[in-house]
Design an enzyme around this catalytic site. Structure first.
Site, PDB file in Angstrom:
ATOM      1  N   GLN A   1     -12.922 -40.455  27.570  1.00  0.00           N
ATOM      2  CA  GLN A   1     -14.076 -40.926  26.793  1.00  0.00           C
ATOM      3  C   GLN A   1     -14.501 -39.965  25.847  1.00  0.00           C
ATOM      4  O   GLN A   1     -14.685 -40.341  24.617  1.00  0.00           O
ATOM      5  CB  GLN A   1     -15.208 -41.442  27.761  1.00  0.00           C
TER       6      GLN A   1
ATOM      7  N   ARG B   1     -10.086 -45.447  22.432  1.00  0.00           N
ATOM      8  CA  ARG B   1      -9.670 -44.887  24.013  1.00  0.00           C
ATOM      9  C   ARG B   1      -8.112 -44.643  24.118  1.00  0.00           C
ATOM     10  O   ARG B   1      -7.511 -44.102  24.710  1.00  0.00           O
ATOM     11  CB  ARG B   1     -10.284 -45.686  25.198  1.00  0.00           C
TER      12      ARG B   1
ATOM     13  N   ARG C   1      -9.575 -42.973  38.941  1.00  0.00           N
ATOM     14  CA  ARG C   1     -10.862 -43.283  38.803  1.00  0.00           C
ATOM     15  C   ARG C   1     -11.462 -43.610  39.939  1.00  0.00           C
ATOM     16  O   ARG C   1     -10.905 -44.276  40.892  1.00  0.00           O
ATOM     17  CB  ARG C   1     -11.113 -44.456  37.666  1.00  0.00           C
TER      18      ARG C   1
ATOM     19  N   ASP D   1     -25.514 -44.697  27.184  1.00  0.00           N
ATOM     20  CA  ASP D   1     -24.668 -45.264  28.069  1.00  0.00           C
ATOM     21  C   ASP D   1     -25.664 -46.156  29.021  1.00  0.00           C
ATOM     22  O   ASP D   1     -26.698 -46.189  28.793  1.00  0.00           O
ATOM     23  CB  ASP D   1     -24.071 -44.144  29.086  1.00  0.00           C
TER      24      ASP D   1
ATOM     25  N   HIS E   1     -16.220 -37.715  32.606  1.00  0.00           N
ATOM     26  CA  HIS E   1     -15.556 -38.927  32.140  1.00  0.00           C
ATOM     27  C   HIS E   1     -14.936 -38.181  30.666  1.00  0.00           C
ATOM     28  O   HIS E   1     -15.175 -38.679  29.486  1.00  0.00           O
ATOM     29  CB  HIS E   1     -16.415 -39.941  31.776  1.00  0.00           C
TER      30      HIS E   1
ATOM     31  N   CYS F   1     -19.790 -45.803  25.175  1.00  0.00           N
ATOM     32  CA  CYS F   1     -18.648 -45.992  25.977  1.00  0.00           C
ATOM     33  C   CYS F   1     -18.170 -47.471  26.269  1.00  0.00           C
ATOM     34  O   CYS F   1     -16.958 -47.447  26.338  1.00  0.00           O
ATOM     35  CB  CYS F   1     -18.776 -45.171  27.030  1.00  0.00           C
TER      36      CYS F   1
HETATM   37  N1   CP Z   1     -15.794 -46.919  28.609  1.00  0.00           N
HETATM   38  C1   CP Z   1     -15.024 -46.958  29.765  1.00  0.00           C
HETATM   39  O1   CP Z   1     -14.567 -46.191  30.657  1.00  0.00           O
HETATM   40  O2   CP Z   1     -14.759 -48.360  29.807  1.00  0.00           O
HETATM   41  P1   CP Z   1     -14.156 -48.998  31.081  1.00  0.00           P
HETATM   42  O3   CP Z   1     -15.114 -48.873  32.307  1.00  0.00           O
HETATM   43  O4   CP Z   1     -13.997 -50.441  30.935  1.00  0.00           O
HETATM   44  O5   CP Z   1     -12.788 -48.436  31.306  1.00  0.00           O
HETATM   45  N1  NVA Z   2     -21.831 -44.140  33.397  1.00  0.00           N
HETATM   46  C1  NVA Z   2     -21.037 -45.299  33.386  1.00  0.00           C
HETATM   47  C2  NVA Z   2     -19.882 -45.080  32.535  1.00  0.00           C
HETATM   48  C3  NVA Z   2     -18.971 -46.340  32.282  1.00  0.00           C
HETATM   49  C4  NVA Z   2     -18.127 -46.114  31.295  1.00  0.00           C
HETATM   50  C5  NVA Z   2     -20.422 -45.763  34.806  1.00  0.00           C
HETATM   51  O1  NVA Z   2     -20.210 -44.576  35.593  1.00  0.00           O
HETATM   52  O2  NVA Z   2     -20.572 -46.609  35.129  1.00  0.00           O
END
Ligand code: CP
Ligand code: NVA
Length: 336
Positions: A140, A321, A110, A234, A137, A276
């Site tokens: 997700q 998830r 990530r 989101d 993502h 999410c």
């Molecule tokens: N939805 C999601 O990716 O959550 P986190 O940022 O907590 O991993």
């Molecule tokens: N768009 C958000 C998603 C978090 C799971 C971000 O990148 O922070």
């Protein structure tokens, strides 16, 4: 269940690394693994395997999902972040990939850049999974698909899925592509300047021609959510963005907040609300309080009323998830 394609050794860097049939198979496999878990009949298919989890951005769900899914299946995990490793500051991504690829059976990443996860995949020699970049993502999206199936009870080809908010970023882009791969009627509802980039729309349209999906991009909320089975949103400001963008984001997206009126405009009593997470739906977070000072809004992308309503499936979505990431691990490492 769809007949099982062999996904052993495959990377998951973005949805389009998989064919629509393979993508659907991962959802089917997750459903099967979830049922096994629930009935106490889960088999451990990953005994002796190890997965490295690189997080250059924070996470609750994605990290927890990888760790728990691996543990259920008998695999070990190691969490690595920039503060506790050499990654990025003292060691390049290709070198990191070669080192971790020699010890681990798979690597999750990530961070900001899609190019980084692609470079890891190029040099690791083991499957690499995108746990979120600015562009995509994908893990997700598997959880979202499983959640939609569970709550609507409809085949994906009969589902209408509307997304409200900033669709230029990971979640909006991925939702458009994944929904197209699954053959849904997908609506991106946002100011025009917040639509996904043209190349992403074109990729989704190409897939839609194959799967029978329908794609609409609109700034009209009522038209966008009419008939929706699922309404997703989101955060308005994503990880890595500067605080300074809040004011502009609120100004632009205020009318796209998911409130009771938006849910009612679906005209479908069974429409579900999805997110999410994390979500800004009350003043229970520091960011929420800071933004309240700035804007007077006590909720942002979704009202507390909708977030807490019986239409909201966000916590089941979060649990999914884990089941869907388990499917990715099992399919790519154990050839299920
Ligand atoms: N939805 C999601 O990716 O959550 P986190 O940022 O907590 O991993
Ligand atoms: N768009 C958000 C998603 C978090 C799971 C971000 O990148 O922070």
């Amino acid at each position: 269940m769809t007949s099982a394609p062999n996904l052993t050794g495959r990377h998951l860097l973005k949805e389009l690394d998989f064919s629509p049939a393979e993508w659907l198979y991962l959802v089917d496999l997750a459903e099967q693994l979830k049922a096994e878990r629930r009935s106490g009949s889960e088999e451990r298919r990953l005994v002796g395997k190890a997965v490295a989890l690189i997080f250059e951005k924070t996470s609750t769900r994605t990290r927890a999902a990888f760790e728990v899914a691996a543990a259920h299946q008998g695999a070990a995990t190691t969490y690595l972040d920039p503060s506790g490793s050499q990654i990025g500051h003292k060691e390049s991504i290709p070198d990191t990939a070669a080192v971790l690829g020699g010890m681990y059976d798979a690597i999750e990443y990530r961070g900001d850049h899609q190019a980084t996860v692609e470079s890891l995949a190029e040099h690791a020699g083991v499957p690499v999974y995108n746990g979120l970049t600015d562009d995509w993502h994908p893990t997700q999206m598997l959880a979202d698909a499983l959640t939609i199936r569970e709550h609507t009870g409809k085949p994906f080809g009969e589902v209408t899925h509307a997304y409200l908010g900033d669709a230029r970023f990971n979640t909006g882009r991925s939702l458009l592509v994944s929904s197209a791969m699954l053959g849904m009627d997908v609506r991106i509802v946002a100011p025009q300047s917040y639509f996904p980039p043209q190349d992403v729309v074109e990729q989704a349209e190409r897939i839609a021609a194959e799967t029978g999906a329908r794609i609409t991009l609109t700034s009209d909320v009522a038209a966008g959510v009419a008939g929706a089975d699922a309404i997703s949103t989101d955060v308005w400001v994503s990880m890595g963005e500067k605080k300074e963008v809040w004011a502009e984001r609120i100004e632009q997206l205020r009318d796209y907040q998911v409130d009771a009126g938006v849910m009612a405009a679906a005209g479908n009593d069974r429409a579900i609300f999805m997110h999410c997470l994390p979500a800004f739906h009350d003043l229970g977070t520091q960011v929420g309080r800071d933004v309240f000072e700035l804007s007077g809004m006590d909720a942002l992308e979704v009202t507390d009323e909708v977030f807490r309503s019986s239409s909201s499936v966000v916590f089941g979505q979060a649990e999914n998830r884990m089941h869907t990431i388990k499917a990715v691990l099992v399919a790519t490492l154990a050839g299920a």
